[in-house]
Scaffold this motif. Structure first.
Motif, PDB file in Angstrom:
ATOM      1  N   VAL A  67       0.847  -1.187   0.000  1.00  0.00           N
ATOM      2  CA  VAL A  67       0.000   0.000   0.000  1.00  0.00           C
ATOM      3  C   VAL A  67       0.889   1.245   0.000  1.00  0.00           C
ATOM      4  O   VAL A  67       1.738   1.419   0.866  1.00  0.00           O
ATOM      5  CB  VAL A  67      -0.957   0.004   1.214  1.00  0.00           C
ATOM      6  N   ILE A  68       0.673   2.087  -1.008  1.00  0.00           N
ATOM      7  CA  ILE A  68       1.471   3.312  -1.159  1.00  0.00           C
ATOM      8  C   ILE A  68       0.618   4.572  -1.057  1.00  0.00           C
ATOM      9  O   ILE A  68       1.142   5.684  -1.076  1.00  0.00           O
ATOM     10  CB  ILE A  68       2.226   3.311  -2.499  1.00  0.00           C
ATOM     11  N   GLY A  69      -0.684   4.382  -0.965  1.00  0.00           N
ATOM     12  CA  GLY A  69      -1.579   5.521  -0.852  1.00  0.00           C
ATOM     13  C   GLY A  69      -2.966   5.034  -0.499  1.00  0.00           C
ATOM     14  O   GLY A  69      -3.277   3.850  -0.645  1.00  0.00           O
ATOM     15  N   PHE A  70      -3.791   5.956  -0.020  1.00  0.00           N
ATOM     16  CA  PHE A  70      -5.165   5.602   0.310  1.00  0.00           C
ATOM     17  C   PHE A  70      -6.004   6.863   0.407  1.00  0.00           C
ATOM     18  O   PHE A  70      -5.492   7.988   0.497  1.00  0.00           O
ATOM     19  CB  PHE A  70      -5.235   4.821   1.622  1.00  0.00           C
ATOM     20  N   GLY A  71      -7.285   6.671   0.382  1.00  0.00           N
ATOM     21  CA  GLY A  71      -8.230   7.759   0.586  1.00  0.00           C
ATOM     22  C   GLY A  71      -9.490   7.200   1.207  1.00  0.00           C
ATOM     23  O   GLY A  71      -9.794   6.012   1.058  1.00  0.00           O
ATOM     24  N   SER A  72     -10.218   8.070   1.912  1.00  0.00           N
ATOM     25  CA  SER A  72     -11.464   7.647   2.529  1.00  0.00           C
ATOM     26  C   SER A  72     -12.528   8.710   2.293  1.00  0.00           C
ATOM     27  O   SER A  72     -12.216   9.890   2.084  1.00  0.00           O
ATOM     28  CB  SER A  72     -11.270   7.389   4.027  1.00  0.00           C
ATOM     29  N   CYS A  73     -13.786   8.272   2.329  1.00  0.00           N
ATOM     30  CA  CYS A  73     -14.886   9.186   2.060  1.00  0.00           C
ATOM     31  C   CYS A  73     -16.160   8.705   2.735  1.00  0.00           C
ATOM     32  O   CYS A  73     -16.228   7.586   3.231  1.00  0.00           O
ATOM     33  CB  CYS A  73     -15.110   9.327   0.555  1.00  0.00           C
ATOM     34  N   GLY A  74     -17.154   9.554   2.722  1.00  0.00           N
ATOM     35  CA  GLY A  74     -18.458   9.232   3.283  1.00  0.00           C
ATOM     36  C   GLY A  74     -19.353  10.450   3.202  1.00  0.00           C
ATOM     37  O   GLY A  74     -19.045  11.411   2.484  1.00  0.00           O
ATOM     38  N   ALA A  75     -20.433  10.430   3.945  1.00  0.00           N
ATOM     39  CA  ALA A  75     -21.352  11.562   3.970  1.00  0.00           C
ATOM     40  C   ALA A  75     -20.659  12.769   4.588  1.00  0.00           C
ATOM     41  O   ALA A  75     -19.856  12.632   5.510  1.00  0.00           O
ATOM     42  CB  ALA A  75     -22.609  11.210   4.759  1.00  0.00           C
ATOM     43  N   ALA A  76     -20.976  13.953   4.061  1.00  0.00           N
ATOM     44  CA  ALA A  76     -20.395  15.186   4.592  1.00  0.00           C
ATOM     45  C   ALA A  76     -20.728  15.311   6.070  1.00  0.00           C
ATOM     46  O   ALA A  76     -21.843  15.033   6.493  1.00  0.00           O
ATOM     47  CB  ALA A  76     -20.914  16.386   3.810  1.00  0.00           C
ATOM     48  N   ARG A  77     -19.727  15.720   6.825  1.00  0.00           N
ATOM     49  CA  ARG A  77     -19.860  15.793   8.282  1.00  0.00           C
ATOM     50  C   ARG A  77     -20.032  17.232   8.743  1.00  0.00           C
ATOM     51  O   ARG A  77     -19.181  18.072   8.497  1.00  0.00           O
ATOM     52  CB  ARG A  77     -18.612  15.221   8.963  1.00  0.00           C
ATOM     53  N   GLY A  78     -21.123  17.469   9.433  1.00  0.00           N
ATOM     54  CA  GLY A  78     -21.344  18.704  10.166  1.00  0.00           C
ATOM     55  C   GLY A  78     -21.058  20.006   9.455  1.00  0.00           C
ATOM     56  O   GLY A  78     -20.513  20.911  10.067  1.00  0.00           O
ATOM     57  N   VAL A  79     -21.383  20.109   8.190  1.00  0.00           N
ATOM     58  CA  VAL A  79     -21.159  21.363   7.479  1.00  0.00           C
ATOM     59  C   VAL A  79     -22.475  21.872   6.911  1.00  0.00           C
ATOM     60  O   VAL A  79     -23.344  21.090   6.530  1.00  0.00           O
ATOM     61  CB  VAL A  79     -20.125  21.214   6.330  1.00  0.00           C
ATOM     62  N   ASP A  80     -22.601  23.169   6.870  1.00  0.00           N
ATOM     63  CA  ASP A  80     -23.782  23.786   6.289  1.00  0.00           C
ATOM     64  C   ASP A  80     -23.437  24.279   4.889  1.00  0.00           C
ATOM     65  O   ASP A  80     -23.475  25.476   4.608  1.00  0.00           O
ATOM     66  CB  ASP A  80     -24.258  24.930   7.188  1.00  0.00           C
ATOM     67  N   LEU A  81     -23.013  23.350   4.056  1.00  0.00           N
ATOM     68  CA  LEU A  81     -22.631  23.644   2.686  1.00  0.00           C
ATOM     69  C   LEU A  81     -23.396  22.686   1.774  1.00  0.00           C
ATOM     70  O   LEU A  81     -23.778  21.594   2.196  1.00  0.00           O
ATOM     71  CB  LEU A  81     -21.118  23.462   2.501  1.00  0.00           C
ATOM     72  N   PRO A  82     -23.597  23.057   0.519  1.00  0.00           N
ATOM     73  CA  PRO A  82     -24.423  22.235  -0.381  1.00  0.00           C
ATOM     74  C   PRO A  82     -23.697  21.035  -0.990  1.00  0.00           C
ATOM     75  O   PRO A  82     -23.721  20.829  -2.205  1.00  0.00           O
ATOM     76  CB  PRO A  82     -24.834  23.243  -1.455  1.00  0.00           C
ATOM     77  N   TYR A  83     -23.045  20.237  -0.147  1.00  0.00           N
ATOM     78  CA  TYR A  83     -22.337  19.056  -0.632  1.00  0.00           C
ATOM     79  C   TYR A  83     -22.796  17.854   0.174  1.00  0.00           C
ATOM     80  O   TYR A  83     -22.870  17.906   1.395  1.00  0.00           O
ATOM     81  CB  TYR A  83     -20.810  19.236  -0.504  1.00  0.00           C
ATOM     82  N   GLN A  84     -23.075  16.756  -0.525  1.00  0.00           N
ATOM     83  CA  GLN A  84     -23.574  15.555   0.143  1.00  0.00           C
ATOM     84  C   GLN A  84     -22.456  14.691   0.697  1.00  0.00           C
ATOM     85  O   GLN A  84     -22.583  14.116   1.762  1.00  0.00           O
ATOM     86  CB  GLN A  84     -24.416  14.740  -0.840  1.00  0.00           C
TER      87      GLN A  84
END
Length: 174
Positions: A67-84
């Motif tokens: 493993v030389i790299g990684f990324g993680s994601c999920g639902a937007a956390r605690g922000v009042d911005l128009p991104y899911q």
């Protein structure tokens, strides 16, 4: 040859190694030294073991290097911005940067979010982190700023957002 795949529980230790090494390389001078010195691969392995249960994680591996790299994601956390969705992490070992691996990982994370019904995403980055230029080059639009109190220091952060992940994936393709 670099391959991307969904992380498995047994990847926690390798993810922890990448996390600690990239933090020490990237954030030197941006976060208090005591934070970087105090980082522990053992502690990060435990944390990533739990995170792999809750987050979508993609790893990049390179033959014997593992493993030389990684990324993680999920639902937007605690922000009042128009991104899911939200990209929580995206790290590539310094020796492998500049080869398009981050771009491929980002596209794969966008795909994960789309499959979970999220068609927009953002990422928060320290305002002084040179990676902000990468996110801009990947089509992210600077959309917000905030100041986070981390480790007893007020650190400014910037959010970059993508309002259409289908278009964003097209820009991260080969």
């Amino acid at each position: 040859m670099i391959t991307l795949r969904t992380a498995r529980p047994q990847d926690a230790e390798a993810i922890a190694r990448v996390y600690v090494e990239t933090w020490r390389d990237t954030y030197a001078g941006l976060v208090p030294d005591r934070v970087l010195i105090g980082m522990s691969e053992r502690r990060q392995t435990v944390l990533w073991s739990y995170a792999l249960r809750d987050q979508q994680v993609m790893v990049a591996s390179a033959g014997e290097s593992g493993v030389i790299g990684f990324g993680s994601c999920g639902a937007a956390r605690g922000v009042d911005l128009p991104y899911q969705g939200e990209i929580f992490t995206l790290y590539v070992l310094p020796d492998f940067q500049g080869r398009g691996i981050g771009k491929r990982l980002l596209g794969a994370l966008f795909g994960m979010l789309l499959r979970r019904g999220m068609d927009s995403a953002l990422i928060w980055v320290l305002a002084d982190n040179p990676a902000r230029f990468f996110y801009h080059a990947m089509g992210g639009r600077w959309t917000a700023t905030r100041e986070e109190d981390l480790w007893g220091a007020a650190l400014p952060e910037q959010a970059y957002g993508w309002s259409d992940l289908r278009k964003a994936i097209a820009s991260t393709g080969p």
